[in-house]
Design a protein around this motif. Structure first.
Motif, PDB file in Angstrom:
ATOM      1  N   LYS A  25     -50.110 -17.615 -36.191  1.00  0.00           N
ATOM      2  CA  LYS A  25     -49.444 -16.534 -36.923  1.00  0.00           C
ATOM      3  C   LYS A  25     -48.026 -16.322 -36.395  1.00  0.00           C
ATOM      4  CE  LYS A  25     -49.998 -11.735 -38.371  1.00  0.00           C
ATOM      5  NZ  LYS A  25     -50.841 -10.504 -38.274  1.00  0.00           N
ATOM      6  N   ALA A  26     -47.849 -16.390 -35.075  1.00  0.00           N
ATOM      7  CA  ALA A  26     -46.524 -16.199 -34.482  1.00  0.00           C
ATOM      8  C   ALA A  26     -45.559 -17.305 -34.913  1.00  0.00           C
ATOM      9  CB  ALA A  26     -46.643 -16.162 -32.957  1.00  0.00           C
ATOM     10  N   PHE A  27     -46.040 -18.552 -34.889  1.00  0.00           N
ATOM     11  CA  PHE A  27     -45.182 -19.669 -35.310  1.00  0.00           C
ATOM     12  C   PHE A  27     -44.838 -19.582 -36.796  1.00  0.00           C
ATOM     13  CE2 PHE A  27     -46.515 -22.136 -31.448  1.00  0.00           C
ATOM     14  CZ  PHE A  27     -45.234 -22.399 -30.989  1.00  0.00           C
ATOM     15  N   ALA A  28     -45.802 -19.161 -37.609  1.00  0.00           N
ATOM     16  CA  ALA A  28     -45.545 -19.036 -39.046  1.00  0.00           C
ATOM     17  C   ALA A  28     -44.484 -17.980 -39.315  1.00  0.00           C
ATOM     18  CB  ALA A  28     -46.835 -18.685 -39.776  1.00  0.00           C
ATOM     19  N   THR A  29     -44.539 -16.894 -38.548  1.00  0.00           N
ATOM     20  CA  THR A  29     -43.585 -15.807 -38.735  1.00  0.00           C
ATOM     21  C   THR A  29     -42.174 -16.232 -38.334  1.00  0.00           C
ATOM     22  OG1 THR A  29     -45.324 -14.188 -38.282  1.00  0.00           O
ATOM     23  CG2 THR A  29     -43.064 -13.405 -38.131  1.00  0.00           C
ATOM     24  N   CYS A  30     -42.082 -16.948 -37.213  1.00  0.00           N
ATOM     25  CA  CYS A  30     -40.763 -17.289 -36.664  1.00  0.00           C
ATOM     26  C   CYS A  30     -40.156 -18.550 -37.266  1.00  0.00           C
ATOM     27  CB  CYS A  30     -40.865 -17.465 -35.154  1.00  0.00           C
ATOM     28  SG  CYS A  30     -41.334 -15.961 -34.292  1.00  0.00           S
ATOM     29  N   SER A  31     -40.991 -19.462 -37.715  1.00  0.00           N
ATOM     30  CA  SER A  31     -40.458 -20.726 -38.220  1.00  0.00           C
ATOM     31  C   SER A  31     -39.612 -20.517 -39.467  1.00  0.00           C
ATOM     32  CB  SER A  31     -41.597 -21.708 -38.511  1.00  0.00           C
ATOM     33  OG  SER A  31     -42.494 -21.169 -39.473  1.00  0.00           O
ATOM     34  N   SER A  32     -39.984 -19.540 -40.314  1.00  0.00           N
ATOM     35  CA  SER A  32     -39.206 -19.258 -41.520  1.00  0.00           C
ATOM     36  C   SER A  32     -37.786 -18.827 -41.147  1.00  0.00           C
ATOM     37  CB  SER A  32     -39.879 -18.147 -42.338  1.00  0.00           C
ATOM     38  OG  SER A  32     -41.159 -18.525 -42.744  1.00  0.00           O
ATOM     39  N   HIS A  33     -37.696 -17.929 -40.183  1.00  0.00           N
ATOM     40  CA  HIS A  33     -36.390 -17.447 -39.750  1.00  0.00           C
ATOM     41  C   HIS A  33     -35.575 -18.552 -39.110  1.00  0.00           C
ATOM     42  CE1 HIS A  33     -33.610 -15.093 -37.078  1.00  0.00           C
ATOM     43  NE2 HIS A  33     -33.424 -14.491 -38.224  1.00  0.00           N
ATOM     44  N   MET A  34     -36.227 -19.406 -38.340  1.00  0.00           N
ATOM     45  CA  MET A  34     -35.511 -20.481 -37.664  1.00  0.00           C
ATOM     46  C   MET A  34     -34.958 -21.500 -38.657  1.00  0.00           C
ATOM     47  SD  MET A  34     -35.031 -20.046 -34.540  1.00  0.00           S
ATOM     48  CE  MET A  34     -34.392 -21.690 -34.238  1.00  0.00           C
ATOM     49  N   MET A  35     -35.691 -21.766 -39.734  1.00  0.00           N
ATOM     50  CA  MET A  35     -35.201 -22.695 -40.752  1.00  0.00           C
ATOM     51  C   MET A  35     -33.911 -22.174 -41.375  1.00  0.00           C
ATOM     52  SD  MET A  35     -38.782 -23.756 -42.622  1.00  0.00           S
ATOM     53  CE  MET A  35     -37.992 -24.707 -43.917  1.00  0.00           C
ATOM     54  N   VAL A  36     -33.884 -20.885 -41.675  1.00  0.00           N
ATOM     55  CA  VAL A  36     -32.693 -20.262 -42.250  1.00  0.00           C
ATOM     56  C   VAL A  36     -31.536 -20.320 -41.258  1.00  0.00           C
ATOM     57  CG1 VAL A  36     -31.701 -18.098 -43.097  1.00  0.00           C
ATOM     58  CG2 VAL A  36     -34.004 -18.760 -43.777  1.00  0.00           C
ATOM     59  N   VAL A  37     -31.817 -19.982 -40.004  1.00  0.00           N
ATOM     60  CA  VAL A  37     -30.783 -19.939 -38.972  1.00  0.00           C
ATOM     61  C   VAL A  37     -30.158 -21.317 -38.763  1.00  0.00           C
ATOM     62  CG1 VAL A  37     -30.439 -19.696 -36.483  1.00  0.00           C
ATOM     63  CG2 VAL A  37     -31.631 -17.918 -37.755  1.00  0.00           C
ATOM     64  N   ILE A  38     -30.996 -22.356 -38.690  1.00  0.00           N
ATOM     65  CA  ILE A  38     -30.487 -23.716 -38.446  1.00  0.00           C
ATOM     66  C   ILE A  38     -29.572 -24.160 -39.583  1.00  0.00           C
ATOM     67  CG2 ILE A  38     -31.165 -26.148 -38.301  1.00  0.00           C
ATOM     68  CD1 ILE A  38     -33.684 -25.178 -36.777  1.00  0.00           C
ATOM     69  N   LEU A  39     -29.993 -23.925 -40.828  1.00  0.00           N
ATOM     70  CA  LEU A  39     -29.173 -24.316 -41.975  1.00  0.00           C
ATOM     71  C   LEU A  39     -27.856 -23.549 -42.004  1.00  0.00           C
ATOM     72  CD1 LEU A  39     -31.824 -24.571 -44.844  1.00  0.00           C
ATOM     73  CD2 LEU A  39     -30.418 -26.431 -43.960  1.00  0.00           C
ATOM     74  N   PHE A  40     -27.948 -22.237 -41.841  1.00  0.00           N
ATOM     75  CA  PHE A  40     -26.780 -21.378 -41.996  1.00  0.00           C
ATOM     76  C   PHE A  40     -25.788 -21.548 -40.849  1.00  0.00           C
ATOM     77  CE2 PHE A  40     -24.683 -17.130 -42.233  1.00  0.00           C
ATOM     78  CZ  PHE A  40     -24.238 -17.231 -43.541  1.00  0.00           C
ATOM     79  N   TYR A  41     -26.278 -21.413 -39.620  1.00  0.00           N
ATOM     80  CA  TYR A  41     -25.393 -21.512 -38.459  1.00  0.00           C
ATOM     81  C   TYR A  41     -24.889 -22.938 -38.252  1.00  0.00           C
ATOM     82  CZ  TYR A  41     -26.265 -16.775 -36.750  1.00  0.00           C
ATOM     83  OH  TYR A  41     -26.313 -15.414 -36.622  1.00  0.00           O
ATOM     84  N   GLY A  42     -25.738 -23.933 -38.547  1.00  0.00           N
ATOM     85  CA  GLY A  42     -25.328 -25.316 -38.357  1.00  0.00           C
ATOM     86  C   GLY A  42     -24.109 -25.669 -39.203  1.00  0.00           C
ATOM     87  N   ALA A  43     -24.162 -25.313 -40.492  1.00  0.00           N
ATOM     88  CA  ALA A  43     -23.033 -25.595 -41.383  1.00  0.00           C
ATOM     89  C   ALA A  43     -21.805 -24.779 -41.000  1.00  0.00           C
ATOM     90  CB  ALA A  43     -23.438 -25.297 -42.829  1.00  0.00           C
ATOM     91  N   ALA A  44     -22.023 -23.517 -40.617  1.00  0.00           N
ATOM     92  CA  ALA A  44     -20.897 -22.653 -40.262  1.00  0.00           C
ATOM     93  C   ALA A  44     -20.240 -23.090 -38.952  1.00  0.00           C
ATOM     94  CB  ALA A  44     -21.370 -21.208 -40.147  1.00  0.00           C
ATOM     95  N   LEU A  45     -21.041 -23.549 -37.990  1.00  0.00           N
ATOM     96  CA  LEU A  45     -20.472 -24.026 -36.726  1.00  0.00           C
ATOM     97  C   LEU A  45     -19.580 -25.239 -36.964  1.00  0.00           C
ATOM     98  CD1 LEU A  45     -23.555 -23.639 -34.347  1.00  0.00           C
ATOM     99  CD2 LEU A  45     -21.363 -22.447 -34.130  1.00  0.00           C
ATOM    100  N   TYR A  46     -19.993 -26.123 -37.867  1.00  0.00           N
ATOM    101  CA  TYR A  46     -19.135 -27.263 -38.205  1.00  0.00           C
ATOM    102  C   TYR A  46     -17.823 -26.777 -38.811  1.00  0.00           C
ATOM    103  CZ  TYR A  46     -17.079 -30.897 -41.081  1.00  0.00           C
ATOM    104  OH  TYR A  46     -16.182 -31.744 -41.667  1.00  0.00           O
ATOM    105  N   THR A  47     -17.901 -25.854 -39.748  1.00  0.00           N
ATOM    106  CA  THR A  47     -16.721 -25.417 -40.485  1.00  0.00           C
ATOM    107  C   THR A  47     -15.715 -24.706 -39.593  1.00  0.00           C
ATOM    108  OG1 THR A  47     -18.037 -25.195 -42.502  1.00  0.00           O
ATOM    109  CG2 THR A  47     -15.923 -24.028 -42.444  1.00  0.00           C
TER     110      THR A  47
END
Length: 309
Positions: free
Chosen positions: A236-258
């Motif tokens: 349950k803990a991994f299911a809750t956090c994995s959704s947020h981490m997917m968003v964070v990786i996509l969003f911050y990853g692209a922004a850090l490059y830019t």
């Protein structure tokens, strides 16, 4: 060009995302579909969180405002881009470019901070569940929200005047589909030292600090989850956090490059691709990831649909 002519009354030309080839119509249809799906999906998420009492929790309160930010900042970019394609031109006035730049920096800055502080919410929920009602009270949620909007507004009010007051004495052709900071900087001439310093400070503030909060929060979460004896609790803990981490990786990853990589690593094509990720795709993925991977949202949707029958 005369040094005093800073193009305050001149127009810029956006090259856009679509090239003049046979596939441009197909890509236009895809972007158009993504835009409307993002508006609908985020709107449904806000509606469900507002109407269903089971979702009146701190996490969903923050998530509803994340959806609102997504709607606002995708709406500052995509409609203009789609209209330019249909009209066959990409002209944008200095005032319109300034307004787009200001709104975009404010909304995307607010999302940077909000995503970082949402990681703190997950840390408290998993590592200090008994103190969760106190540490994530209604007052704390509003403070998190206010600080996110303040960070975004500060970013806009700092960078917009500096950027748009630079003399644009080179070409007025913006090789992008909206007025983004690094692209505008490449058009400017004169002394850019002040701008680059403020940009660096803002990037540290709105990217590295929230990202550090995410790393610290999820380090604590992983340690706590590793110590759990219940397999169901870990799942349950991994299911809750994995959704947020997917968003964070996509969003911050692209922004850090830019915003963090030196200009020597940038090309117009790469800039457009990475910008698409965090300005167009992420606003659609946010509600989909949180709803498809979240049982509470799915059940809330079923209850609403059952009431409508």
């Amino acid at each position: 060009m005369n040094a005093n002519n800073k193009t305050f009354s001149s127009d810029f030309t956006l090259t856009g995302l679509f090239t003049n080839n046979k596939a441009s119509g197909f890509f236009f249809s895809i972007i158009c579909a993504i835009f409307f799906m993002a508006i609908i999906a985020n709107g449904v998420m806000i509606f469900l969180i507002y109407i269903d009492p089971h979702l009146h929790t701190p996490m969903y309160f923050l998530l509803s405002h994340l959806s609102f930010i997504d709607i606002m900042y995708i709406s500052t970019i995509v409609p203009k881009m789609l209209a330019d394609y249909l009209e066959g031109e990409g002209t944008i006035s200095f005032i319109a470019c300034t307004a787009q730049y200001f709104l975009y920096m404010g909304f995307v800055g607010a999302e940077f901070f909000l995503l970082g502080l949402m990681a703190y919410d997950r840390y408290v929920a998993i590592c200090n569940p008994l103190r969760y009602p106190v540490l994530m009270s209604h007052r704390v949620c509003w403070m998190i929200l206010a600080s996110s909007w303040f960070g975004g507004a500060l970013d806009s009010f700092l960078l917009t005047p500096i950027t748009m007051s630079l003399p644009f004495c080179a070409s007025h052709k913006i090789n992008h589909f909206f007025c983004e900071a690094p692209t505008m900087l490449r058009l400017a001439c004169g002394d850019k030292a002040a701008y680059e310093m403020v940009m660096y400070i803002c990037c540290v503030m709105m990217l590295l600090i929230p990202f550090s909060v995410v790393i610290a929060s999820y380090t604590g979460v992983l340690i706590t989850v590793h110590q759990m004896k219940s397999a169901e609790g870990k799942k349950k803990a991994f299911a809750t956090c994995s959704s947020h981490m997917m968003v964070v990786i996509l969003f911050y990853g692209a922004a850090l490059y830019t915003y963090m990589l030196p200009q020597s690593y940038h090309t117009p094509t790469k800039d457009k691709v990475f910008s698409v990720f965090y300005t167009i795709i992420t606003p659609l993925l946010n509600p989909l990831i949180y709803s498809l991977r979240n049982r509470d949202v799915a059940e809330a949707l079923k209850r609403v649909l059952a009431r409508c029958r």
